[in-house]
Structures are given as C-alpha cells and as structure tokens.
Design an enzyme around this catalytic site. Structure first.
Site, mmCIF file in Angstrom:
data_model
loop_
_atom_site.group_PDB
_atom_site.id
_atom_site.type_symbol
_atom_site.label_atom_id
_atom_site.label_comp_id
_atom_site.label_asym_id
_atom_site.label_seq_id
_atom_site.Cartn_x
_atom_site.Cartn_y
_atom_site.Cartn_z
ATOM 1 N N ARG A 4 -1.802 -5.867 -8.529
ATOM 2 C CA ARG A 4 -0.744 -6.854 -8.309
ATOM 3 C C ARG A 4 -0.719 -7.919 -9.386
ATOM 4 N NH1 ARG A 4 -2.899 -7.685 -2.367
ATOM 5 N NH2 ARG A 4 -4.706 -7.137 -3.615
ATOM 6 N N HIS A 24 0.837 -1.207 0.000
ATOM 7 C CA HIS A 24 0.000 0.000 0.000
ATOM 8 C C HIS A 24 0.872 1.258 0.000
ATOM 9 C CE1 HIS A 24 -3.095 -2.718 2.199
ATOM 10 N NE2 HIS A 24 -3.530 -2.541 0.978
HETATM 11 P P1 ADP Z 1 -9.748 -3.845 -0.610
HETATM 12 O O1 ADP Z 1 -10.373 -4.287 0.673
HETATM 13 O O2 ADP Z 1 -10.563 -2.898 -1.417
HETATM 14 O O3 ADP Z 1 -9.165 -4.970 -1.425
HETATM 15 P P2 ADP Z 1 -7.121 -3.311 0.337
HETATM 16 O O4 ADP Z 1 -6.865 -2.533 1.554
HETATM 17 O O5 ADP Z 1 -6.833 -4.766 0.375
HETATM 18 O O6 ADP Z 1 -8.590 -2.974 -0.101
HETATM 19 O O7 ADP Z 1 -6.324 -2.682 -0.875
HETATM 20 C C1 ADP Z 1 -6.490 -1.360 -1.270
HETATM 21 C C2 ADP Z 1 -5.821 -1.150 -2.616
HETATM 22 O O8 ADP Z 1 -4.448 -1.462 -2.498
HETATM 23 C C3 ADP Z 1 -6.345 -2.015 -3.739
HETATM 24 O O9 ADP Z 1 -6.290 -1.264 -4.939
HETATM 25 C C4 ADP Z 1 -5.356 -3.136 -3.816
HETATM 26 O O10 ADP Z 1 -5.301 -3.687 -5.123
HETATM 27 C C5 ADP Z 1 -4.093 -2.393 -3.485
HETATM 28 N N1 ADP Z 1 -3.061 -3.264 -2.956
HETATM 29 C C6 ADP Z 1 -3.148 -4.092 -1.902
HETATM 30 N N2 ADP Z 1 -1.973 -4.724 -1.674
HETATM 31 C C7 ADP Z 1 -1.113 -4.265 -2.631
HETATM 32 C C8 ADP Z 1 0.239 -4.552 -2.977
HETATM 33 N N3 ADP Z 1 0.952 -5.452 -2.301
HETATM 34 N N4 ADP Z 1 0.772 -3.902 -4.010
HETATM 35 C C9 ADP Z 1 0.037 -3.013 -4.705
HETATM 36 N N5 ADP Z 1 -1.242 -2.703 -4.460
HETATM 37 C C10 ADP Z 1 -1.822 -3.330 -3.440
#
Ligand code: ADP
Length: 158
Positions: free
Chosen positions: A91, A18
């Site tokens: 990802r 994130h």
């Molecule tokens: P959600 O509950 O909507 O999936 P997350 O908190 O898991 O929310 O993720 C928020 C955003 O961050 C999403 O766009 C997700 O694809 C992105 N994301 C999560 N982990 C990673 C990562 N390791 N690398 C890049 N983007 C990520």
C-alpha cells in the site's frame, strides 16, 4: 508446471484491499492459496473459523482460489503446498520496508519460493484490517471496506 502462490496474512477481517490483491494475483498465477497465519498468543477480533469461512464465501465461484491456515513459518506452508510464490500487497512505503525485510529473510531461508508484490489500487491503499477493526469497535460504517460476503454485522450479533 502450474504456478501456485500463497497469499498469507491474518485477514482479521478480509477486506476489499485483500480481495483486490487476490484477483490481480489470478492474472499471474494459476492458483492462489489464501493462508491465514495462526499465532496462538495473539487475540483476534474474529475466530479462525469465521475468517476462513468469509474468504471461502468471497471466492465461492472461483475454483482457482483455495483457503487454508497454518501455524509456524509461511515458507514451510509454501513448501507443503508446492507453492513457488509468496504473494503480498503493497500500500505504501511503510508496507514496503516491512515487506522487504520479510521477503529477504524468506528468500534466505528458501530460494525456491519467490516473493511477488502487487501494488494496491489507490482506492484501497487506505484500507487496513486494523482500521476496519477500529471502525467496527466505534460503531462506524465499515461496509464499503469489506466484500459483501464478509458479514461482520451477523458475526457480532452472534
Ligand atoms: P499481516 O498481518 O501480515 O499484515 P494482513 O492480513 O494485514 O497481514 O495483510 C496481508 C497482506 O495483504 C499483506 O501483504 C498486506 O500488505 C496486504 N494488504 C492488506 N491490506 C491491503 C490493501 N488495502 N491493499 C493491498 N494490500 C493489502
């Protein structure tokens, strides 16, 4: 007009993946609002207050990042905060299909808010909050997946 992006998610907890997306977003946008979506029906591992605090700590020295939370539609949060961009991370192809649907629905609801996707660094592409939660539950070493400010140990000790 300054370019404001909302980066929405649950961030349970906020990971290095994130953080990387927010930092890359700052190369494009003037301001990024990390927004925690609240769903009262879903139980989270960490409280909303804790998650907000961790993200604030991660970006304590970056005044172009702010943190907020919302119930309801992400698009409404964007309008309320005058944000014309929705930032999301990708990802894998699995993320792509899911994100594609959300982005199309969002743009159908409001054409003024444009979704922008940033591809994850290879090293972060395996990191997800759900995998980190699993590692935490099974007492493995999760530290390399989390920013230093996300002090899970302290939170678990209460
Ligand atoms: P959600 O509950 O909507 O999936 P997350 O908190 O898991 O929310 O993720 C928020 C955003 O961050 C999403 O766009 C997700 O694809 C992105 N994301 C999560 N982990 C990673 C990562 N390791 N690398 C890049 N983007 C990520």
């Amino acid at each position: 007009m300054s370019k404001i992006a909302v980066f929405p998610g649950t961030f349970d907890p906020f990971t290095n993946g994130h953080k990387d997306i927010v930092e890359k977003g700052l190369n494009i946008f003037d301001h990024v609002i990390v927004a925690i979506g609240v769903n009262a029906l879903k139980k989270r591992m960490f409280s909303l207050e804790q998650r907000l605090q961790w993200i604030e700590d991660v970006f304590a020295n970056e005044d172009r990042v702010t943190v907020g939370s919302y119930e309801g539609l992400t698009i409404d949060f964007c309008i309320e905060h005058k944000a014309n961009f929705l930032l999301r991370g990708l990802r894998s192809i699995v993320d792509f299909e899911y994100e594609r649907q959300i982005a199309l629905v969002n743009s159908d609801m409001n054409r003024d808010v444009q979704s922008v996707f940033i591809m994850s660094e290879q090293k972060y592409s395996i990191v997800s909050s759900s995998i980190v939660r699993d590692i935490i539950l099974h007492k493995g070493d999760y530290s390399r997946f989390l920013p230093n400010e996300v002090k899970v140990d302290e939170a678990l000790r209460g």
